[in-house]
Write a protein that holds these residues in place. Sequence first.
Motif, PDB file in Angstrom:
ATOM      1  N   PRO A  87       0.898  -1.253   0.045  1.00  0.00           N
ATOM      2  CA  PRO A  87       0.302   0.030   0.048  1.00  0.00           C
ATOM      3  C   PRO A  87       0.895   1.184  -0.119  1.00  0.00           C
ATOM      4  N   ALA A  88       2.090   1.101   0.444  1.00  0.00           N
ATOM      5  CA  ALA A  88       2.854   2.426   0.346  1.00  0.00           C
ATOM      6  C   ALA A  88       3.460   2.756  -0.780  1.00  0.00           C
ATOM      7  N   PRO A  89       3.364   3.950  -1.543  1.00  0.00           N
ATOM      8  CA  PRO A  89       4.064   4.479  -2.560  1.00  0.00           C
ATOM      9  C   PRO A  89       5.482   4.351  -2.637  1.00  0.00           C
ATOM     10  N   ARG A  90       6.004   4.370  -1.452  1.00  0.00           N
ATOM     11  CA  ARG A  90       7.447   4.532  -1.344  1.00  0.00           C
ATOM     12  C   ARG A  90       8.025   3.142  -1.602  1.00  0.00           C
ATOM     13  N   ASP A  91       7.125   2.044  -1.443  1.00  0.00           N
ATOM     14  CA  ASP A  91       7.763   0.624  -1.857  1.00  0.00           C
ATOM     15  C   ASP A  91       7.470   0.247  -3.536  1.00  0.00           C
ATOM     16  N   TRP A  92       6.774   1.476  -4.078  1.00  0.00           N
ATOM     17  CA  TRP A  92       6.579   1.333  -5.566  1.00  0.00           C
ATOM     18  C   TRP A  92       7.905   1.953  -6.241  1.00  0.00           C
ATOM     19  N   ALA A  93       8.345   1.092  -7.637  1.00  0.00           N
ATOM     20  CA  ALA A  93       9.674   1.657  -8.230  1.00  0.00           C
ATOM     21  C   ALA A  93       9.327   1.062  -9.586  1.00  0.00           C
ATOM     22  N   TRP A  94       9.645   1.877 -10.632  1.00  0.00           N
ATOM     23  CA  TRP A  94       9.552   1.570 -12.073  1.00  0.00           C
ATOM     24  C   TRP A  94      10.520   0.248 -12.507  1.00  0.00           C
ATOM     25  N   GLY A  95      11.447   0.432 -11.679  1.00  0.00           N
ATOM     26  CA  GLY A  95      12.600  -0.814 -12.013  1.00  0.00           C
ATOM     27  C   GLY A  95      12.259  -2.143 -11.523  1.00  0.00           C
ATOM     28  N   LYS A  96      11.224  -2.085 -10.559  1.00  0.00           N
ATOM     29  CA  LYS A  96      10.731  -3.577  -9.909  1.00  0.00           C
ATOM     30  C   LYS A  96       9.924  -4.103 -11.148  1.00  0.00           C
TER      31      LYS A  96
END
Length: 212
Positions: A87-96
Motif C-alpha cells: 500500500p505504501a507508494p515508497r515501496d513502488w518503483a518502475w525498476g521493479k
Amino acid sequence: GWDGALAAGSAAAALYQALRRELATLLLTPVLGDDVPLGDRTWWWLEHVLALPDTAWFDQGNGETRDDVLRLALARAVDELRAAYGPAPRDWAWGKRHRMTFGHILGKQKLLGAVLNRGPFEVGGDGHTICALHQNTEDPTSFSGPPYRMIVDLGDVRNSVSVLTPGQSGRLGSPHYDDQIDAWMSGAYHPMLYAREDVEREAAQRLQLTPT
C-alpha cells in the motif's frame, strides 16, 4: 512534483506506466476486445487522443469525459501497484517491473543461464527515452536497446569514448566478460583508442594469428 524522469527507483514513474496501460485498455477494449495492443503505435495514438478532450473515444457509455476516464485509469493503476508492491507508494518503483537480463545465447537453459547470464537488473527509461530500453509487452523479460554507446569528438578522435555491455569478451571466465555493466548502467564511458601509441601503451594482451 514529478520531474518526468523514468528513473528505476521512481514510484511516480511506476504509476505513470501503470496509468498509461490502464488508460489504453479502457479506451480500446470496447472496440478491440481483450486483445489490446500495447506497442509503440498505441502510445502514439494515445498521445494524440489525449489532446482531444471532446473526442468520443472517452465515452464509456455514460457520457464520460477525458478527465473522468483519466481518474478511473489512475484509480485502477493505484490498485494494481498496491496489489503488486504493497500500500505504501515508497515501496513502488518502475525498476521493479522494468528488469533486464543480459542473456547468453545458451542461457535460456536454466542451469546454463545461472552461469552465463547477468542480471536481472532494475533499469529506468522505456522505449521513448534517451538510451531507449524497450520492454516487449508480450514477453517482459525481452528488451531491445543500445548495448554499445559511443561519443566521437570529430575535432580530435583521441578524445572519443565508448561503452559496450556486458563486456568486450564473449568468453566466460574472462575479466572482460561482464566488466562494463556498471559503467553502462550509470552512464559512464572509457576512452576509445585510435592512435597507435595509445593502443601500445594500454595493451594488456595480444593475440597473434599465424597462417600455416
